[in-house]
Design an enzyme around this catalytic site. Structure first.
Site, short mmCIF file in Angstrom:
data_model
loop_
_atom_site.label_atom_id
_atom_site.label_comp_id
_atom_site.label_asym_id
_atom_site.label_seq_id
_atom_site.Cartn_x
_atom_site.Cartn_y
_atom_site.Cartn_z
N CYS A 62 0.83 -1.21 0.00
CA CYS A 62 0.00 0.00 0.00
C CYS A 62 0.86 1.26 0.00
O CYS A 62 1.60 1.52 0.96
CB CYS A 62 -0.91 0.00 1.22
N VAL A 68 -6.33 0.39 5.69
CA VAL A 68 -5.05 0.77 6.28
C VAL A 68 -4.55 2.01 5.52
O VAL A 68 -4.96 2.25 4.39
CB VAL A 68 -4.01 -0.37 6.16
N SER A 92 -4.25 8.47 5.64
CA SER A 92 -2.86 8.95 5.57
C SER A 92 -2.75 10.47 5.61
O SER A 92 -1.80 11.02 6.16
CB SER A 92 -2.16 8.41 4.31
N HIS A 102 5.58 2.37 -7.31
CA HIS A 102 4.58 1.48 -7.91
C HIS A 102 4.56 1.66 -9.43
O HIS A 102 4.46 0.68 -10.17
CB HIS A 102 3.20 1.78 -7.33
N TRP A 117 -1.36 -4.99 -8.24
CA TRP A 117 -1.97 -4.34 -9.40
C TRP A 117 -2.57 -5.33 -10.39
O TRP A 117 -3.29 -4.93 -11.32
CB TRP A 117 -0.93 -3.47 -10.13
#
Length: 264
Positions: free
Chosen positions: A72, A112, A125, A211, A258
């Site tokens: 993540c 999360v 976040s 990512h 992904w």
């Protein structure tokens, strides 16, 4: 440019592009006995002293390796903030495919990251990083408001290109345009978004670029062009930081994370 609908499973996606803009802080108040959940304002006091006990943070567990951090980017953003502020923390790995009861009690939506600050479990976040900045202001990671949105469109254009099945639909060029614009910005203002010092905006963008590099390399055999040399230097600087190495997901987890978006 077409609108791309973003769905990243089990990560707390943020619609806020300004990393440090003002917004109320909310925390989850839970009761193990009456299963009642409520939201109430979190008030924090400023401190330059690290907590005496590690901050507990619930994070996604790896789906490819036991006892490893999952993929993540929003969780990594928070972990990077903790690392850069030299705050002790303890990761609580959560299998998001089979969420345990204790986790759903502190994160009713099953997302999360969520972190325990002063006995309160704080989600999102954006809220977490703002709260950490307010409570532990040294070293400062504040990004000036006029710079906070730099590079903010890269992630959505990356996802558009990654999911695209039509090589002529313009999604690759849209991503190249955003990366080129960011490269030009770094040329005039770098090496980081706020100049010589890393800031909250870099800690948000860095995991997303990680990512991008892994997923596009695997699924599209695509890489950031060498002509974008300031961006390439930025990636090297970010990815080689000790804080990043300590908090990055394994490439295998990024690829598997992904896969549903690419093949679904």
């Amino acid at each position: 440019m077409s609108t791309v609908r973003i769905q990243v499973s089990a990560c707390a996606l943020s619609a806020t592009v300004n990393n440090l803009r003002y917004r109320p802080n909310y925390v989850v108040s839970t009761s193990r006995f009456n299963n009642h959940f409520s939201f109430k304002p979190l008030r924090v006091s400023m401190s330059s002293v690290p907590p005496s006990e590690p901050l507990e943070i619930a994070v996604k567990a790896s789906i490819t390796s036991p006892n490893k951090l999952g993929d993540c980017p929003f969780t990594q953003r928070v972990l990077l903030t903790l690392e850069e502020k030299h705050l002790p923390y303890e990761k609580k790995l959560v299998d998001l495919r089979n969420k345990p009861e204790w986790f759903l009690e502190i994160s009713p939506e099953g997302k999360v990251p969520v972190i325990n600050i002063d006995g309160k479990w704080v989600p999102d976040s954006d809220v977490i990083t703002q709260t950490l900045e307010e409570k532990y202001p040294s070293p400062p990671l504040v990004t000036p408001p006029e710079k906070a949105t730099v590079g903010s469109k890269i992630f959505s254009t990356f996802i558009g290109f990654l999911k695209s099945k039509d090589p002529n639909d313009g999604t690759e060029q849209a991503l190249l345009n955003e990366l080129s614009s960011f490269n030009d910005y770094l040329k005039e203002n770098g090496p980081f978004i706020n100049g010589k010092d890393i800031s909250a905006a870099d800690l948000s963008l860095g995991p997303k670029l990680y990512h991008l590099e892994i997923a596009l390399g695997h699924y599209k055999k695509w890489a950031v062009p060498d002509s974008l040399n300031f961006l390439k230097s930025y990636l090297k600087d970010i990815f080689s930081r000790e804080s990043f190495i300590n908090t990055r997901a394994q490439p295998e987890d990024v690829i598997e994370g992904w896969r549903p978006k690419v093949e679904g």
